[in-house]
Design an enzyme around this catalytic site. Structure first.
Site, PDB file in Angstrom:
ATOM      1  N   GLY A 178      -5.233   7.080   5.317  1.00 45.73           N
ATOM      2  CA  GLY A 178      -4.327   8.064   5.884  1.00 45.73           C
ATOM      3  C   GLY A 178      -3.314   8.578   4.887  1.00 45.73           C
ATOM      4  N   SER A 185       4.912  10.248  10.025  1.00 52.95           N
ATOM      5  CA  SER A 185       5.831  10.466   8.910  1.00 52.95           C
ATOM      6  C   SER A 185       5.083  10.801   7.626  1.00 52.95           C
ATOM      7  CB  SER A 185       6.697   9.214   8.692  1.00 52.95           C
ATOM      8  OG  SER A 185       5.891   8.110   8.319  1.00 52.95           O
ATOM      9  N   SER A 188       8.935   6.575  12.523  1.00 49.77           N
ATOM     10  CA  SER A 188       8.721   5.800  11.291  1.00 49.77           C
ATOM     11  C   SER A 188       9.636   6.260  10.163  1.00 49.77           C
ATOM     12  CB  SER A 188       7.251   5.868  10.856  1.00 49.77           C
ATOM     13  OG  SER A 188       6.391   5.418  11.880  1.00 49.77           O
ATOM     14  N   LYS A 214       0.839  -1.196   0.000  1.00 54.37           N
ATOM     15  CA  LYS A 214       0.000   0.000   0.000  1.00 54.37           C
ATOM     16  C   LYS A 214       0.873   1.246   0.000  1.00 54.37           C
ATOM     17  CE  LYS A 214      -1.175   1.837   3.780  1.00 54.37           C
ATOM     18  NZ  LYS A 214      -1.713   2.161   5.133  1.00 54.37           N
ATOM     19  N   ARG A 231       2.536   6.016  -2.963  1.00 53.08           N
ATOM     20  CA  ARG A 231       3.628   6.946  -3.267  1.00 53.08           C
ATOM     21  C   ARG A 231       3.911   6.975  -4.765  1.00 53.08           C
ATOM     22  NH1 ARG A 231       3.966   5.550   1.885  1.00 53.08           N
ATOM     23  NH2 ARG A 231       5.147   6.825   3.386  1.00 53.08           N
ATOM     24  N   ARG A 246      -6.310  -3.670  10.756  1.00 56.58           N
ATOM     25  CA  ARG A 246      -5.188  -4.329  11.422  1.00 56.58           C
ATOM     26  C   ARG A 246      -5.624  -5.055  12.694  1.00 56.58           C
ATOM     27  NH1 ARG A 246      -1.313  -3.549   8.090  1.00 56.58           N
ATOM     28  NH2 ARG A 246      -1.018  -1.542   7.045  1.00 56.58           N
ATOM     29  N   ASP A 261       3.209  -0.320  12.228  1.00 58.51           N
ATOM     30  CA  ASP A 261       2.048  -1.014  11.669  1.00 58.51           C
ATOM     31  C   ASP A 261       2.059  -2.500  12.000  1.00 58.51           C
ATOM     32  OD1 ASP A 261       0.697   1.127  10.645  1.00 58.51           O
ATOM     33  OD2 ASP A 261       1.341   0.842   8.572  1.00 58.51           O
TER      34      ASP A 261
END
Length: 444
Positions: free
Chosen positions: A103, A178, A205, A30, A35, A393, A321
């Site tokens: 997020g 981050s 992170s 992800k 990105r 999660r 995570d």
């Protein structure tokens, strides 16, 4: 693939009938996919992402790019996304841009929109509206963008007015998320003279920021770090390319943890020793607890004997995570497990520190919370329905308890769609008694 909407709620987990012996594939990262989508959206030319993740979080990013008029085509069967970039800018649109519960999308899209030529309305799922956005909004205002919140200050929904984003030096804290820093870095090559970002506090992170820089570099950008708190991005934009997305290391933590809990062997194919993601360090934590970890050009493998894990103290600041995954491994260790460095995950989709402690207690496991994490004592989880609070999660990690003990069921099992829609199809679940080793297959 199981139909998530048709799953029983709660969803009962079938215990593994013996030690595991499976190779698994997890979806594309992800973090890398979103990105790369931003870089491709700003590039000159058409980019192709292979091995891309198809899940709610990446669909949110794809939807945002389409909403502003960029050409994005998807082929889920081939795990490919093609993006025709805007060469450093975006067209204007009257369409609302919904970042959903993502997020990364929420923190990356407003800087992206600030490069555009209009006023963009950004909406979000109510859960995402509770998460902080003030760092991003403050930085964009300092750089000349207009931000108008429609509700509480520092939160979505908001209108982002582009057209005047300028170069310079911007200062942001590093200890909140981050993602705020990564969002600024991603757009920086498209500013006239680049951008310098200075952190006012130490960065949490950091591997995620290093991942951002690596993806940017693949599309032709240059980021220098004269010191740990300074990031200098050169101007020049991005060049389109074909980019291969590696498997998701956070998703890989679940089947790897299953091997540590149940005993046996699990290998995640494609997550090789060259992987960029910081969450690959989770396997090293399992190694420190007594499992055997192997990485090569095929993948990452964990082997363990059931009941062989030891406890310890582990700092997960840079791969938080996986904290929930480690939390459900902890009861099966021979001594307490302390997790530190994760106080900031209280501000994720939910307060993950409180949620983990509550649900482990529901299972009869003793947990002590502190400002920075938990200490979890060994114990045998008792039958219960785990409440996930719609956090993907929570569902994926707590399901692992049910592989080791009977009577565990997961509420809201469909929430895994956020990052891993095929999670319940993994061959660690629903094993028939004669499929505990060899080519195991799901029976559901």
């Amino acid at each position: 693939m199981l139909d998530l909407s048709a799953l029983p709620d709660p969803y009962p987990i079938v215990p593994a009938p013996g030690p595991l012996d499976v190779d698994v594939r997890v979806p594309g990262s992800k973090s890398v996919t979103n990105r790369a989508l931003v870089c491709a959206a700003l590039a000159t030319g058409t980019s192709r992402l292979t091995g891309a993740l198809f899940a709610d979080d990446t669909e949110a990013m794809v939807g945002a790019l389409r909403a502003v008029g960029l050409e994005v085509s998807t082929d889920e069967a081939a795990a490919e996304i093609t993006v025709t970039g805007g060469a450093g800018s975006l067209p204007s649109t009257d369409e609302p841009i919904d970042v959903r519960q993502s997020g990364t999308t929420a923190r990356f899209v407003p800087p992206l929109l600030a490069l555009g030529r209009g006023a963009y309305r950004v909406t979000a799922h109510p859960q995402m509206q509770l998460r902080p956005m003030g760092t991003t909004f403050g930085a964009l205002r300092d750089l000349g963008a207009g931000i108008e919140e429609q509700g509480p200050a520092g939160h979505l929904p908001a209108t982002v007015s582009g057209g005047g984003l300028r170069s310079g030096v911007v200062r942001v804290p590093g200890d909140a998320s981050s993602q705020f820093l990564s969002g600024l870095l991603l757009v920086a090559p498209c500013l006239p003279d680049g951008l310098v970002v200075e952190l006012t506090t130490d960065l949490v992170s950091r591997p995620y920021v290093e991942l951002t820089i690596a993806v940017m570099a693949a599309f032709g950008a240059t980021v220098e770090q004269p010191d740990p708190r300074t990031f200098a991005v050169a101007p020049g934009g991005y060049t389109a390319r074909t980019y291969a997305v590696e498997p998701d290391a956070s998703a890989a933590s679940y089947p790897l943890a299953a091997a540590a809990i149940c005993g046996g062997r699990v290998r995640v194919l494609g997550l090789t020793e060259q992987a960029l993601q910081g969450d690959v360090a989770f396997a090293d934590v399992l190694g420190a607890m007594g499992a055997t970890v192997t990485r090569d050009d095929v993948g990452t493998e964990v082997r363990a004997e059931r009941g062989s894990l030891t406890g310890g103290t582990f700092d997960l600041t840079h791969f938080s995570d996986t904290a929930q995954t480690l939390a459900v491994v902890a009861p099966f260790a021979s001594s307490p497990v302390s997790v530190t460095g994760i106080g900031f995950i209280r501000r994720k989709e939910i307060d993950r520190i409180e949620a983990v402690a509550t649900e482990l207690a529901r299972c009869g496991i003793e947990v002590a919370i502190d400002a920075d994490g938990w200490t979890i004592r060994p114990g045998t989880p008792r039958p219960t329905v785990v409440q996930t609070s719609d956090d993907h999660r929570m569902a994926m990690s707590f399901a692992l308890l049910g592989l080791a003990v009977p009577g565990i069921a997961i509420a809201e099992p469909g929430c895994v769609a956020k990052t891993f829609p095929r999670y319940w199809d993994l061959p660690i679940f629903g094993l028939a008694p004669d499929a505990a080793s060899g080519a195991a297959a799901p029976t559901a």
